[in-house]
Design a protein around this motif. Structure first.
Motif, PDB file in Angstrom:
ATOM      1  N   ARG A   1       0.814  -1.213   0.000  1.00  0.00           N
ATOM      2  CA  ARG A   1       0.000   0.000   0.000  1.00  0.00           C
ATOM      3  C   ARG A   1       0.848   1.263   0.000  1.00  0.00           C
ATOM      4  N   TYR A   2       2.076   1.164   0.491  1.00  0.00           N
ATOM      5  CA  TYR A   2       2.950   2.318   0.630  1.00  0.00           C
ATOM      6  C   TYR A   2       4.243   2.113  -0.157  1.00  0.00           C
ATOM      7  N   ALA A   3       4.883   3.231  -0.476  1.00  0.00           N
ATOM      8  CA  ALA A   3       6.238   3.230  -1.012  1.00  0.00           C
ATOM      9  C   ALA A   3       7.060   4.195  -0.158  1.00  0.00           C
ATOM     10  N   VAL A   4       8.372   4.072  -0.228  1.00  0.00           N
ATOM     11  CA  VAL A   4       9.258   4.976   0.504  1.00  0.00           C
ATOM     12  C   VAL A   4      10.272   5.557  -0.480  1.00  0.00           C
ATOM     13  N   LEU A   5      10.431   6.859  -0.459  1.00  0.00           N
ATOM     14  CA  LEU A   5      11.417   7.531  -1.303  1.00  0.00           C
ATOM     15  C   LEU A   5      12.447   8.219  -0.429  1.00  0.00           C
ATOM     16  N   LEU A   6      13.702   7.841  -0.614  1.00  0.00           N
ATOM     17  CA  LEU A   6      14.814   8.479   0.087  1.00  0.00           C
ATOM     18  C   LEU A   6      15.540   9.399  -0.885  1.00  0.00           C
ATOM     19  N   VAL A   7      15.696  10.650  -0.495  1.00  0.00           N
ATOM     20  CA  VAL A   7      16.387  11.634  -1.325  1.00  0.00           C
ATOM     21  C   VAL A   7      17.705  11.995  -0.643  1.00  0.00           C
TER      22      VAL A   7
ATOM     23  N   PRO B   1      17.077  -7.027  -2.852  1.00  0.00           N
ATOM     24  CA  PRO B   1      17.220  -6.173  -4.045  1.00  0.00           C
ATOM     25  C   PRO B   1      15.923  -6.009  -4.839  1.00  0.00           C
ATOM     26  N   GLN B   2      15.019  -7.005  -4.763  1.00  0.00           N
ATOM     27  CA  GLN B   2      13.766  -6.908  -5.500  1.00  0.00           C
ATOM     28  C   GLN B   2      12.860  -5.808  -4.964  1.00  0.00           C
ATOM     29  N   GLY B   3      13.104  -5.390  -3.719  1.00  0.00           N
ATOM     30  CA  GLY B   3      12.250  -4.376  -3.114  1.00  0.00           C
ATOM     31  C   GLY B   3      12.869  -3.005  -3.047  1.00  0.00           C
ATOM     32  N   CYS B   4      13.955  -2.798  -3.805  1.00  0.00           N
ATOM     33  CA  CYS B   4      14.676  -1.515  -3.719  1.00  0.00           C
ATOM     34  C   CYS B   4      15.101  -1.058  -5.109  1.00  0.00           C
ATOM     35  N   GLN B   5      14.965   0.240  -5.359  1.00  0.00           N
ATOM     36  CA  GLN B   5      15.350   0.821  -6.639  1.00  0.00           C
ATOM     37  C   GLN B   5      16.237   2.039  -6.378  1.00  0.00           C
ATOM     38  N   VAL B   6      17.398   2.098  -7.017  1.00  0.00           N
ATOM     39  CA  VAL B   6      18.330   3.215  -6.837  1.00  0.00           C
ATOM     40  C   VAL B   6      18.503   3.929  -8.167  1.00  0.00           C
ATOM     41  N   PHE B   7      18.342   5.242  -8.135  1.00  0.00           N
ATOM     42  CA  PHE B   7      18.541   6.059  -9.336  1.00  0.00           C
ATOM     43  C   PHE B   7      19.586   7.124  -9.034  1.00  0.00           C
TER      44      PHE B   7
ATOM     45  N   ALA C   1       9.592  12.064 -11.620  1.00  0.00           N
ATOM     46  CA  ALA C   1       8.268  11.469 -11.433  1.00  0.00           C
ATOM     47  C   ALA C   1       8.228  10.071 -12.048  1.00  0.00           C
ATOM     48  N   LYS C   2       8.878   9.896 -13.182  1.00  0.00           N
ATOM     49  CA  LYS C   2       8.910   8.590 -13.837  1.00  0.00           C
ATOM     50  C   LYS C   2       9.641   7.547 -12.996  1.00  0.00           C
ATOM     51  N   ALA C   3      10.585   8.005 -12.176  1.00  0.00           N
ATOM     52  CA  ALA C   3      11.414   7.086 -11.396  1.00  0.00           C
ATOM     53  C   ALA C   3      10.904   6.882  -9.971  1.00  0.00           C
ATOM     54  N   ALA C   4       9.780   7.495  -9.627  1.00  0.00           N
ATOM     55  CA  ALA C   4       9.235   7.344  -8.276  1.00  0.00           C
ATOM     56  C   ALA C   4       8.947   5.879  -7.990  1.00  0.00           C
ATOM     57  N   PRO C   5       9.196   5.422  -6.766  1.00  0.00           N
ATOM     58  CA  PRO C   5       9.028   3.993  -6.457  1.00  0.00           C
ATOM     59  C   PRO C   5       7.572   3.545  -6.498  1.00  0.00           C
ATOM     60  N   GLU C   6       7.370   2.323  -6.953  1.00  0.00           N
ATOM     61  CA  GLU C   6       6.028   1.752  -6.945  1.00  0.00           C
ATOM     62  C   GLU C   6       5.681   1.270  -5.545  1.00  0.00           C
ATOM     63  N   ARG C   7       4.419   1.012  -5.306  1.00  0.00           N
ATOM     64  CA  ARG C   7       3.972   0.579  -3.985  1.00  0.00           C
ATOM     65  C   ARG C   7       4.712  -0.697  -3.566  1.00  0.00           C
ATOM     66  N   GLY C   8       5.082  -0.740  -2.310  1.00  0.00           N
ATOM     67  CA  GLY C   8       5.782  -1.892  -1.778  1.00  0.00           C
ATOM     68  C   GLY C   8       7.291  -1.814  -1.879  1.00  0.00           C
TER      69      GLY C   8
ATOM     70  N   HIS D   1       1.947  15.594  -3.340  1.00  0.00           N
ATOM     71  CA  HIS D   1       1.210  14.664  -4.210  1.00  0.00           C
ATOM     72  C   HIS D   1       1.673  13.227  -3.947  1.00  0.00           C
ATOM     73  N   LEU D   2       2.989  13.023  -3.843  1.00  0.00           N
ATOM     74  CA  LEU D   2       3.508  11.681  -3.580  1.00  0.00           C
ATOM     75  C   LEU D   2       3.005  11.149  -2.245  1.00  0.00           C
ATOM     76  N   THR D   3       3.093  11.963  -1.205  1.00  0.00           N
ATOM     77  CA  THR D   3       2.698  11.489   0.119  1.00  0.00           C
ATOM     78  C   THR D   3       1.194  11.221   0.198  1.00  0.00           C
ATOM     79  N   ARG D   4       0.412  12.043  -0.479  1.00  0.00           N
ATOM     80  CA  ARG D   4      -1.040  11.815  -0.483  1.00  0.00           C
ATOM     81  C   ARG D   4      -1.405  10.510  -1.185  1.00  0.00           C
ATOM     82  N   ASN D   5      -0.501  10.019  -1.982  1.00  0.00           N
ATOM     83  CA  ASN D   5      -0.753   8.770  -2.698  1.00  0.00           C
ATOM     84  C   ASN D   5       0.054   7.605  -2.126  1.00  0.00           C
ATOM     85  N   GLY D   6       0.497   7.755  -0.885  1.00  0.00           N
ATOM     86  CA  GLY D   6       1.088   6.624  -0.178  1.00  0.00           C
ATOM     87  C   GLY D   6       2.589   6.493  -0.224  1.00  0.00           C
ATOM     88  N   THR D   7       3.310   7.517  -0.703  1.00  0.00           N
ATOM     89  CA  THR D   7       4.774   7.468  -0.714  1.00  0.00           C
ATOM     90  C   THR D   7       5.329   8.293   0.444  1.00  0.00           C
TER      91      THR D   7
END
Length: 301
Positions: free
Chosen positions: A68-74, A96-102, A121-128, A179-185
């Motif tokens: 339901r949630y994603a986490v974005l670290l900047v 590694p399947q649950g993490c994306q680094v850009f 925005a294109k690289a924002a993490p998907e839920r989970g 916008h990201l946080t309102r949508n679960g990130t």
């Protein structure tokens, strides 16, 4: 866990005016911790980090299952502040399947034909999943502010030259993060605050050790010449964009071990605070599992 009052001191309060002189890049311990001695403090910090990494691995599995949630670290910092090392150590126990680094480089021609937030925005993490931006859209209010000539490449039709230009960009960033946080990130932002002297030492280390020569770039040295301008740009950005929904943490960067402990602690605490849960199975799904168990059990006979 790190004491809550320490994390509160590192977190930039929304609406506050940031002066980086108020944040000691060499800070590593409280008076009580100093009394233990440097070796004991490092051992304690390693124990905290190890526990956080174990907790983080479990929390990430639950984050992935809950879906339901994603986490974005900047991560933002001056060169040689330790972004890569921090990401490597803090995420070492993550699936590694649950993490994306850009790691964002100079924008391409296609990216320059869109607004400055488009590629992020294109690289924002998907839920989970946990997404990591090693540098981010903040480059457009940091590097671009220090080097305004870069604006010409963005082919902007409006806004350039106006007094509110940078304030408008801060507002765009705040709106994007909201916008990201309102949508679960969950958005967590870390400025790794390294001192100019420590950066000098790390640059010399890269020059003196052949296995690190590849890390050094003359461009890094050129940017060092704009140190004061960058500090002002960071102060303005931190002041304008640390919000309740997407806070900034000014993390001491001179001691790598404290940097890693702080980031791991903030991340682990944030995920554990989401009240995640494993999906509940329907009666039909439970019946299917029972059938599968019965079939597998019967094969043993």
């Amino acid at each position: 866990m790190i004491q809550a009052e320490i994390l509160a001191r590192l977190r930039v309060a929304p609406g506050s005016k940031v002066s980086l002189k108020d944040y000691d890049p060499g800070w590593a311990q409280t008076k009580e911790m100093k009394a233990l001695g440097k070796t004991a403090v490092k051992e304690r910090a390693q124990a905290i980090l190890d526990q956080n990494l174990a907790d983080l691995a479990a929390a990430q599995e639950l984050l992935y299952a809950d879906d339901r949630y994603a986490v974005l670290l900047v991560f933002q910092a001056m060169d040689a502040a330790g972004k890569d090392g921090t990401i490597k150590h803090v995420m070492s126990g993550i699936n590694p399947q649950g993490c994306q680094v850009f790691s964002f480089k100079q924008p391409s021609a296609e990216e320059l034909d869109h607004n400055f937030l488009w590629r992020y925005a294109k690289a924002a993490p998907e839920r989970g999943r946990i997404g990591i931006f090693n540098r981010s859209y903040y480059e457009d209010v940091l590097v671009v502010r220090v080097h305004p000539e870069l604006l010409a490449r963005q082919k902007l039709a409006v806004g350039v030259g106006k007094k509110r230009f940078w304030k408008d960009r801060y507002e765009d960033i705040n709106a994007f993060e909201r916008h990201l946080t309102r949508n679960g990130t969950v958005v967590l932002k870390f400025f790794l605050h390294v001192s100019k002297e420590e950066q000098r030492k790390r640059f010399l280390d890269r020059l003196d050790r052949p296995e690190k020569n590849w890390k050094f770039s003359s461009a890094d040295l050129a940017e060092r010449g704009h140190w004061d301008e960058y500090m002002r740009a960071y102060e303005d950005a931190l002041s304008a964009t640390s919000t309740d929904w997407a806070p900034w943490y000014v993390v001491p960067g001179d001691q790598k071990w404290i940097t890693r402990v702080v980031v791991a602690d903030v991340l682990t605490t944030a995920i554990r605070g989401l009240e995640l849960r494993f999906p509940e199975l329907s009666a039909e799904q439970r019946a299917a599992l029972k059938q599968a168990r019965d079939q597998l059990t019967s094969e043993q006979r």
